[in-house]
Motif scaffolding. Structure first.
Motif, PDB file in Angstrom:
ATOM      1  N   CYS A 161       0.837  -1.204   0.000  1.00 37.19           N
ATOM      2  CA  CYS A 161       0.000   0.000   0.000  1.00 37.19           C
ATOM      3  C   CYS A 161       0.875   1.259   0.000  1.00 37.19           C
ATOM      4  O   CYS A 161       1.981   1.254   0.546  1.00 37.19           O
ATOM      5  CB  CYS A 161      -0.867   0.078   1.262  1.00 37.19           C
ATOM      6  N   THR A 199       3.282   4.240  -0.156  1.00 38.52           N
ATOM      7  CA  THR A 199       4.683   4.377  -0.550  1.00 38.52           C
ATOM      8  C   THR A 199       5.343   3.018  -0.773  1.00 38.52           C
ATOM      9  O   THR A 199       6.159   2.856  -1.681  1.00 38.52           O
ATOM     10  CB  THR A 199       5.426   5.205   0.529  1.00 38.52           C
ATOM     11  N   VAL A 237       5.456  -5.800   0.691  1.00 37.84           N
ATOM     12  CA  VAL A 237       6.333  -4.717   1.131  1.00 37.84           C
ATOM     13  C   VAL A 237       5.585  -3.920   2.184  1.00 37.84           C
ATOM     14  O   VAL A 237       4.463  -3.460   1.923  1.00 37.84           O
ATOM     15  CB  VAL A 237       6.719  -3.765  -0.030  1.00 37.84           C
ATOM     16  N   GLY A 278       4.926  -3.655   8.756  1.00 39.34           N
ATOM     17  CA  GLY A 278       4.654  -5.093   8.835  1.00 39.34           C
ATOM     18  C   GLY A 278       3.288  -5.386   9.447  1.00 39.34           C
ATOM     19  O   GLY A 278       2.979  -6.534   9.784  1.00 39.34           O
ATOM     20  N   THR A 304       0.207  -3.561   8.203  1.00 40.17           N
ATOM     21  CA  THR A 304      -0.872  -2.996   7.391  1.00 40.17           C
ATOM     22  C   THR A 304      -1.927  -4.073   7.096  1.00 40.17           C
ATOM     23  O   THR A 304      -1.615  -5.143   6.578  1.00 40.17           O
ATOM     24  CB  THR A 304      -0.286  -2.389   6.107  1.00 40.17           C
ATOM     25  N   VAL A 361       4.808  10.263   9.750  1.00 34.98           N
ATOM     26  CA  VAL A 361       3.775   9.564   8.984  1.00 34.98           C
ATOM     27  C   VAL A 361       4.206   9.432   7.520  1.00 34.98           C
ATOM     28  O   VAL A 361       4.024   8.396   6.882  1.00 34.98           O
ATOM     29  CB  VAL A 361       2.405  10.292   9.119  1.00 34.98           C
TER      30      VAL A 361
HETATM   31  O1  M6R Z   1       3.672   0.225   6.972  1.00 32.85           O
HETATM   32  P1  M6R Z   1       3.393   0.106   5.512  1.00 32.85           P
HETATM   33  O2  M6R Z   1       4.639   0.226   4.683  1.00 32.85           O
HETATM   34  O3  M6R Z   1       2.633  -1.147   5.155  1.00 32.85           O
HETATM   35  O4  M6R Z   1       2.474   1.334   5.155  1.00 32.85           O
HETATM   36  C1  M6R Z   1       1.951   1.509   3.874  1.00 32.85           C
HETATM   37  C2  M6R Z   1       1.363   2.881   3.695  1.00 32.85           C
HETATM   38  O5  M6R Z   1       0.332   3.116   4.610  1.00 32.85           O
HETATM   39  C3  M6R Z   1       2.402   4.007   3.820  1.00 32.85           C
HETATM   40  O6  M6R Z   1       3.484   3.813   2.947  1.00 32.85           O
HETATM   41  C4  M6R Z   1       1.783   5.368   3.564  1.00 32.85           C
HETATM   42  O7  M6R Z   1       1.391   5.477   2.215  1.00 32.85           O
HETATM   43  C5  M6R Z   1       2.746   6.509   3.950  1.00 32.85           C
HETATM   44  N1  M6R Z   1       2.119   7.432   4.851  1.00 32.85           N
HETATM   45  C6  M6R Z   1       3.206   7.320   2.777  1.00 32.85           C
HETATM   46  O8  M6R Z   1       4.102   8.311   3.142  1.00 32.85           O
END
Ligand code: M6R
Length: 366
Positions: free
Chosen positions: A57, A59, A103, A107, A109, A155
């Motif tokens: 999801c 980034t 990814v 870990g 999400t 964030v």
């Molecule tokens: O912890 P995760 O890498 O699974 O999170 C995925 C996204 O929620 C996260 O990358 C989000 O898009 C960031 N806030 C972007 O900067």
């Protein structure tokens, strides 16, 4: 603590040279070869794999888009990169010849974890790239590649992304040499180039003052901005647009530059800011003509290009240079000015950079 920085985000941006270095050197053995101790896949397992899905999801998904380029180019396995909340509901074709790469910085999400469980049930082998040791995704995977970014507090994800990119380059090169799809010579050459990255990351960050003082002000009052790129740079455009949306609340969209004429160019009017990413040597001329096309329709063009490509100046109002680098590895450097630009635009707009509205660091609900 913020170690003297105004925000965690800026601190974490500056932790990238060390994050990239740690992620890399922990997997290089004394012969300078990649040793993925935590990936138990044998040559036989690898030869069996005929399809890879990369699922994530935000980034992390954008890092997975770059991962697709690396795995297809080096290891010659077809890859589909998908958004976790889409993947799990679209009945993707999965069997025991499928490798699923998850990814996730945290870990934890929810949609990414649910995708893991779904694919595991259908027999896929599960490899995760995560930053948190012992996280749910790490625990439930067959193989884990840890990014050594250190805790990410802001964030907006920065150092997690660059270390995920390094992970993909290493995984792809390791698969490739074991499958015999690249030569030993090319493999060694790429590892040498990866070893130069921490220093090049530091060098790219030297654009900070230019970005803060000359470039951010051009976006500060914008209501909307467009990010253009081709090839790998299109994926970087997506990451740049997400970063500015989430922390500065400016509407931003990424477009594949070749798609301009298929509708998008209608949005360009006098003064529209366009961030044109032109770091791919092979696609440079094509990007310059796209920049000229939007400029002719009134766009204010901010370009990101390799240092030696001064020719970019004829089609741009402002340029941010990155050090000269191979097309395939450029992503690690290209994202840095985009992160700094989002950061300074948000600061200059008075936004709460580390805690943007409506967002949580870890999205554990679907
Ligand atoms: O912890 P995760 O890498 O699974 O999170 C995925 C996204 O929620 C996260 O990358 C989000 O898009 C960031 N806030 C972007 O900067």
């Amino acid at each position: 603590s913020k170690a003297g920085y105004d925000h965690f985000m800026l601190k974490e941006i500056y932790e990238q040279p060390s994050g990239v270095k740690e992620t890399l050197i922990r997997r290089l053995n004394s012969d300078g070869e990649i040793q993925l101790d935590d990936i138990k896949m044998t040559k036989e397992d690898l030869d069996k794999i005929n399809r890879v899905y990369i699922v994530a999801c935000g980034t992390a998904y954008h890092a997975g888009l770059v991962g697709k380029f690396a795995i297809e180019k080096f290891a010659h396995i077809p890859v589909i990169t998908d958004i976790a909340s889409e993947f799990r509901y679209r009945d993707p074709f999965i069997d025991d010849k499928t490798l699923l790469i998850l990814v996730s910085q945290s870990g934890e999400t929810a949609d990414t974890l649910a995708s893991l469980r779904y694919a595991k049930e259908k027999g896929a082998r599960i490899l995760s790239v995560t930053n948190v040791v012992g996280s749910s995704i790490a625990r439930e995977s067959d193989d884990v590649f840890y990014t050594w970014a250190g805790p990410e507090i802001s964030v907006a994800s920065t150092k997690a992304y660059t270390t995920q990119l390094v992970s993909f380059y290493m995984i792809a090169l390791d698969f490739a040499i074991r499958k015999g799809t690249i030569s030993r010579e090319y493999y060694n050459e790429m590892i040498e180039k990866l070893k130069d990255m921490p220093e090049l990351v530091s060098k790219a960050l030297e654009q900070e003052t230019h970005i803060k003082e000359d470039v951010a002000k051009e976006l500060k009052n914008a209501t909307s901005a467009f990010y253009l790129g081709r090839g790998l740079d299109y994926n970087l455009a997506m990451e740049g647009a997400l970063k500015i949306k989430e922390i500065s609340y400016i509407h931003a969209e990424a477009f594949a530059a070749g798609e301009l004429k298929h509708g998008t160019i209608a949005l360009i009017e006098e003064g529209t800011p366009v961030i044109a990413i032109a770091t791919q040597e092979e696609l440079f001329e094509k990007m310059v003509s796209n920049m000229q096309e939007v400029k002719a329709r009134g766009a204010y063009v901010i370009a990101v290009a390799q240092e030696h490509n001064k020719e970019v100046e004829k089609a741009a109002d402002k340029v941010i240079y990155i050090p000269n680098v191979d097309d395939i590895l450029s992503s690690i450097l290209t994202v840095l000015p985009l992160q700094l630009l989002s950061y300074y635009v948000a600061v200059q707009r008075g936004c709460d950079v580390d805690k943007p509205r409506n967002l949580a660091k870890s999205v554990t609900v679907e």
